[in-house]
Design an enzyme around this catalytic site. Structure first.
Site, PDB file in Angstrom:
ATOM      1  N   HIS A 113       0.839  -1.190   0.000  1.00 39.90           N
ATOM      2  CA  HIS A 113       0.000   0.000   0.000  1.00 39.90           C
ATOM      3  C   HIS A 113       0.877   1.244   0.000  1.00 39.90           C
ATOM      4  O   HIS A 113       2.090   1.162   0.196  1.00 39.90           O
ATOM      5  CB  HIS A 113      -0.910   0.013   1.235  1.00 39.90           C
ATOM      6  CG  HIS A 113      -0.151   0.171   2.521  1.00 39.90           C
ATOM      7  ND1 HIS A 113       0.268  -0.895   3.277  1.00 39.90           N
ATOM      8  CD2 HIS A 113       0.282   1.278   3.178  1.00 39.90           C
ATOM      9  CE1 HIS A 113       0.921  -0.455   4.344  1.00 39.90           C
ATOM     10  NE2 HIS A 113       0.947   0.865   4.299  1.00 39.90           N
ATOM     11  N   HIS A 201       5.710   6.184  -0.729  1.00 43.77           N
ATOM     12  CA  HIS A 201       6.409   4.968  -1.132  1.00 43.77           C
ATOM     13  C   HIS A 201       5.539   3.741  -0.896  1.00 43.77           C
ATOM     14  O   HIS A 201       4.547   3.795  -0.162  1.00 43.77           O
ATOM     15  CB  HIS A 201       7.719   4.810  -0.352  1.00 43.77           C
ATOM     16  CG  HIS A 201       7.499   4.662   1.114  1.00 43.77           C
ATOM     17  ND1 HIS A 201       7.294   5.747   1.948  1.00 43.77           N
ATOM     18  CD2 HIS A 201       7.421   3.570   1.918  1.00 43.77           C
ATOM     19  CE1 HIS A 201       7.113   5.327   3.186  1.00 43.77           C
ATOM     20  NE2 HIS A 201       7.177   4.006   3.196  1.00 43.77           N
TER      21      HIS A 201
END
Length: 258
Positions: A113, A201
């Site tokens: 995620h 990220h």
């Protein structure tokens, strides 16, 4: 280069694969002698089971909670879920295999995620108003692409874990817009907002402790070379985001993008 990671809670449930972390709550002396209030009609189920919870880090890979487990507190996180393709898992396997030559204790993530919030604590009766606020503020957003192709090493705030991630190099503007709206909902509940200069990220692998010095330098360059040389990596790491998720304890809420 090293950066501070989103402050995930470290409990077994909060980092598991759709585990039930919100359902397990510790006992309260006051609650033992006080009659419980009726549950809200829109969140069925018992928010505070009677079984006690013990924090045993040996049960979940040595991870340590970033905040104490208290009865009625639900760890909550807003994020963009990343559905992987087979080619991504092949790239992940190559990266983890190479990184383990520097840090053998490294473990691959099981789910992926991109965070839009820190892990915050919600009281049970706040969950539905919080989700309603998110739904209202995120309703106008459309699907979009970003590129995550820069390998980077991260640590959590208290330096108890180290991560390898793929940093976003294109698509920052749309992500910042989403974070701005999520922050406004967090502020309404007097909760911590996201980092002021976030490094968006997708985390790939993790290990216990601050081992960033062993993953940076030569290791980081080796990993970047693998990403750059992987077949069709430019297409593979161009990610389309289609929905936003909010996880609060063992409850999951989805907000589709238009």
């Amino acid at each position: 280069m090293r950066a501070a990671l989103v402050e995930y809670s470290s409990s077994e449930e909060e980092e598991g694969r759709h585990g039930g972390d919100g359902g397990e709550q510790g006992p309260s002396r006051a609650g033992a002698v006080r009659q419980r209030l009726p549950l809200p009609a829109d969140l069925p189920g018992d928010p505070e089971p009677d079984e006690a919870v013990t924090d045993d880090s040996s049960r979940h890979g040595g991870r340590v909670r970033s905040f104490p487990h208290e009865r009625g507190n639900w760890a909550t996180h807003v994020y963009l879920p990343y559905r992987v393709r087979e080619e991504f898992l092949e790239l992940l396997e190559l990266l983890v295999y190479r990184a383990r030559s520097h840090v053998p204790s490294l473990s691959a993530m099981e789910e992926f995620h991109l965070s839009l919030s820190q892990c915050v604590v919600l009281r049970y009766h706040w969950i539905q108003p919080f989700v309603s606020g998110l739904r209202a503020r995120l309703a106008a957003f459309h699907r979009f692409f970003c590129v995550a192709d820069q390998v980077k090493v991260y640590t959590n705030q208290n330096k108890t874990r180290t991560f390898i991630g793929l940093e976003v190099t294109a698509g920052h503007f749309q992500l910042l817009e989403l974070v701005s709206e999520v922050d406004r909902v967090l502020e309404e509940f007097d909760l911590p907002t996201f980092y002021k200069d976030p490094s968006f990220h997708i985390s790939l692998a993790w290990c216990v402790g601050d081992l960033s010095d062993r993953l940076e330098g030569q290791c980081l360059q080796e990993l970047q070379d693998i990403v750059d040389g992987f077949e069709d990596s430019a297409l593979l790491l161009r990610v389309q985001w289609e929905q936003i998720h909010c996880k609060s304890g063992n409850k999951y809420f989805s907000f589709p993008l238009r």
